[in-house]
Write a protein that holds these residues in place. Structure first.
Motif, mmCIF file in Angstrom:
data_model
loop_
_atom_site.group_PDB
_atom_site.id
_atom_site.type_symbol
_atom_site.label_atom_id
_atom_site.label_comp_id
_atom_site.label_asym_id
_atom_site.label_seq_id
_atom_site.Cartn_x
_atom_site.Cartn_y
_atom_site.Cartn_z
ATOM 1 N N LEU A 54 43.961 -15.570 38.116
ATOM 2 C CA LEU A 54 43.475 -15.519 39.507
ATOM 3 C C LEU A 54 44.562 -15.023 40.444
ATOM 4 C CD1 LEU A 54 41.359 -18.801 39.768
ATOM 5 C CD2 LEU A 54 40.523 -16.480 40.169
ATOM 6 N N ARG A 104 46.813 -12.970 39.859
ATOM 7 C CA ARG A 104 47.026 -11.519 39.739
ATOM 8 C C ARG A 104 45.879 -10.726 40.345
ATOM 9 N NH1 ARG A 104 48.858 -12.802 34.548
ATOM 10 N NH2 ARG A 104 46.835 -12.266 33.683
ATOM 11 N N LEU A 105 44.770 -11.428 40.582
ATOM 12 C CA LEU A 105 43.552 -10.752 41.031
ATOM 13 C C LEU A 105 43.784 -10.033 42.371
ATOM 14 C CD1 LEU A 105 40.531 -10.385 40.273
ATOM 15 C CD2 LEU A 105 40.060 -12.420 41.646
ATOM 16 N N HIS A 106 43.504 -8.767 42.398
ATOM 17 C CA HIS A 106 43.631 -7.944 43.614
ATOM 18 C C HIS A 106 45.030 -8.024 44.226
ATOM 19 C CE1 HIS A 106 39.402 -7.571 43.135
ATOM 20 N NE2 HIS A 106 39.125 -8.802 43.498
ATOM 21 N N LEU A 134 36.890 -11.298 35.518
ATOM 22 C CA LEU A 134 37.237 -12.463 36.316
ATOM 23 C C LEU A 134 36.477 -12.440 37.642
ATOM 24 C CD1 LEU A 134 38.968 -14.950 36.655
ATOM 25 C CD2 LEU A 134 40.850 -13.513 37.423
ATOM 26 N N GLN A 135 36.462 -11.279 38.287
ATOM 27 C CA GLN A 135 35.763 -11.186 39.564
ATOM 28 C C GLN A 135 34.259 -11.421 39.380
ATOM 29 O OE1 GLN A 135 37.194 -10.449 42.931
ATOM 30 N NE2 GLN A 135 35.241 -11.482 43.185
ATOM 31 N N GLN A 170 40.392 -8.250 35.050
ATOM 32 C CA GLN A 170 40.141 -8.435 36.487
ATOM 33 C C GLN A 170 38.658 -8.302 36.798
ATOM 34 O OE1 GLN A 170 42.224 -7.035 39.701
ATOM 35 N NE2 GLN A 170 44.229 -7.589 38.954
ATOM 36 N N ASP A 190 44.328 -5.442 31.520
ATOM 37 C CA ASP A 190 44.367 -6.265 32.716
ATOM 38 C C ASP A 190 43.239 -5.906 33.683
ATOM 39 O OD1 ASP A 190 45.816 -8.432 33.841
ATOM 40 O OD2 ASP A 190 46.366 -7.077 35.470
#
Lengths: 276, 171
Positions: free
Chosen positions: A53, A55-57, B102-103, B99, B95
């Motif tokens: 999380l 690392r997200l965006h 995850l989103q 992502q 990755d």
């Protein structure tokens, strides 16, 4: 060998993951992880999840702020400046923001460096301003504890004091009235500064607590001179004594005192209103 | 009061909004609304208090009222995002793929759980600050955080399998 600590609750496991668990419970969680594979698996999964999380965006943090967002700020500012109730504060902050936004966008284009997060901080650390605030803090630390000679000219000669300091600083000075907060003028003194004379006014409350208002010209030739012409209120806690400071028309003011931030802010607000 | 501080917070507001809405356009709209509201409501910010927490409060109020007005789209990934993630090679970077997953899984969490989880992990707010920002009791923060983590884990564990073949078929 150790006293048995109560096993950690689920909330404590979360707090541990998030670095919000009080230190005295770390042992209990570590024990539970070592002892109970189920807890260990849960913690491991949540750790991985949390890292993912975070690392997200993440790339957004380094990106320049899109122009429409900066424009959104600027568009709202004229309205803000007209608002009478905020006196000049809102306008001051607004003007600053426009100047800052323009400068910042310009620098983004020049350097294309993703420094968004640091840009604001840099402006606050214009060397001339930083020095000024530091000097204010040191001057307070030196003279405020002084019993016999806290000031050169006492409040009894207020008129003379103001005339004298105004002449030395080459600008008409005023002594703000802080009596509504219980602080009365003790007097003032002249001090040397980087770019000429500085004045220090000292105030005291019935309990003997002292605050000082430190005033002086900021070096207009210093790098970032435009930025140093005017700033909004800022709190500085780096020096020996905390202060609130602001810059108005190239003239710096710092109100320093060993007081809680809110009390200091209240006094600085009074002084600012009185002087502007 | 010090508007420069507001500019400093824009990147982290954008990131939080992006994770919260799952959509780049919606996110920047939300940030824009937040900045406009913040500018016009300066006086509601208690000078000297935590500006960041206040900004998140403003953003959350706007987001909550938007959610109330239109039901949240279910598990949306903006179309614009997809080609970007796949570009430069048909096999998405590990990755980047993660992502996306995850989103997508985040968007399947109820909005109030998502907000708590993101404020805690992404923004490093303390539990007490989260309670204040969202206007909920501390105990509710913990129960939402707990449910969010458990549910997200289930979604992630279940997601990895069905989604990858779907993406590979694009080859």
């Amino acid at each position: 060998m150790n006293r048995p600590a109560p096993p950690p609750t689920d909330d404590e496991l979360h707090a541990w993951i998030d670095g919000q668990l009080p230190a005295d419970r770390h042992g209990a969680v570590e024990d539970a992880i070592a002892r109970d594979p189920e807890v260990a698996a849960k913690i491991a999964a949540w750790h991985t999840q949390r890292d993912a999380l975070r690392r997200l965006h993440g790339e957004l943090l380094g990106e320049p702020v899109p122009a429409p967002l900066m424009n959104a700020l600027e568009r709202d500012l004229p309205r803000q400046a007209q608002r009478v109730s905020w006196l000049r504060w809102g306008g001051m902050a607004a003007g600053l923001l426009v100047a800052f936004a323009a400068g910042w966008l310009g620098s983004m284009q020049r350097a294309r460096e993703p420094t968004a997060a640091r840009a604001g901080a840099q402006l606050a650390r214009v060397p001339a301003v930083r020095e000024f605030v530091h000097d204010a803090s040191v001057a307070h630390a030196v003279y405020a504890p002084e019993k016999r000679h806290p000031v050169e000219v006492a409040a009894a000669e207020q008129q003379h004091l103001v005339q004298w300091l105004s002449k030395r600083l080459d600008r008409p000075l005023k002594v703000p009235d802080l009596s509504s907060q219980g602080y009365v003028l003790v007097g003032g003194r002249l001090l040397p500064g980087e770019s000429g004379a500085r004045a220090q006014f000292m105030f005291e409350d019935p309990a003997g607590e002292r605050v000082t208002l430190y005033i002086g010209t900021l070096d207009a030739n210093a790098a970032g001179a435009t930025a140093a012409r005017e700033t909004a209120f800022r709190f500085a806690s780096e020096g020996p004594v905390p202060s609130f400071y602001w810059v108005d028309q190239g003239f710096g003011y710092a109100l320093a005192g060993k007081l809680p931030r809110e009390v200091l802010l209240k006094l600085a607000t009074l002084a600012y209103r009185d002087l502007s | 009061m010090d508007a420069r501080l507001l500019v400093e917070h824009i990147p982290s507001l954008r990131r939080y909004a992006r994770a919260l809405t799952g959509n780049a356009w919606a996110a920047d709209d939300l940030v824009q609304d937040t900045l406009e509201r913040a500018c016009s409501k300066w006086r509601l910010w208690v000078a000297g208090s935590d500006l960041r927490a206040w900004l998140f409060t403003v953003m959350h109020n706007i987001f909550a009222s938007q959610v109330r007005r239109r039901p949240p789209p279910h598990a949306v990934v903006a179309l614009d995002d997809v080609p970007q993630e796949l570009q430069g090679g048909i096999d998405p970077g590990r990755d980047q793929g993660t992502q996306l997953d995850l989103q997508r899984c985040l968007m399947q969490l109820p909005e109030e759980q998502r907000a708590v989880l993101l404020l805690v992990t992404l923004q490093d707010l303390s539990y007490a600050e989260v309670a204040k920002v969202l206007g909920i009791p501390a105990g509710t923060v913990m129960s939402r955080l707990s449910r969010a983590r458990v549910r997200l884990q289930e979604l992630l564990d279940g997601a990895a399998a069905p989604v990858r073949p779907g993406l590979r078929r694009l080859k």
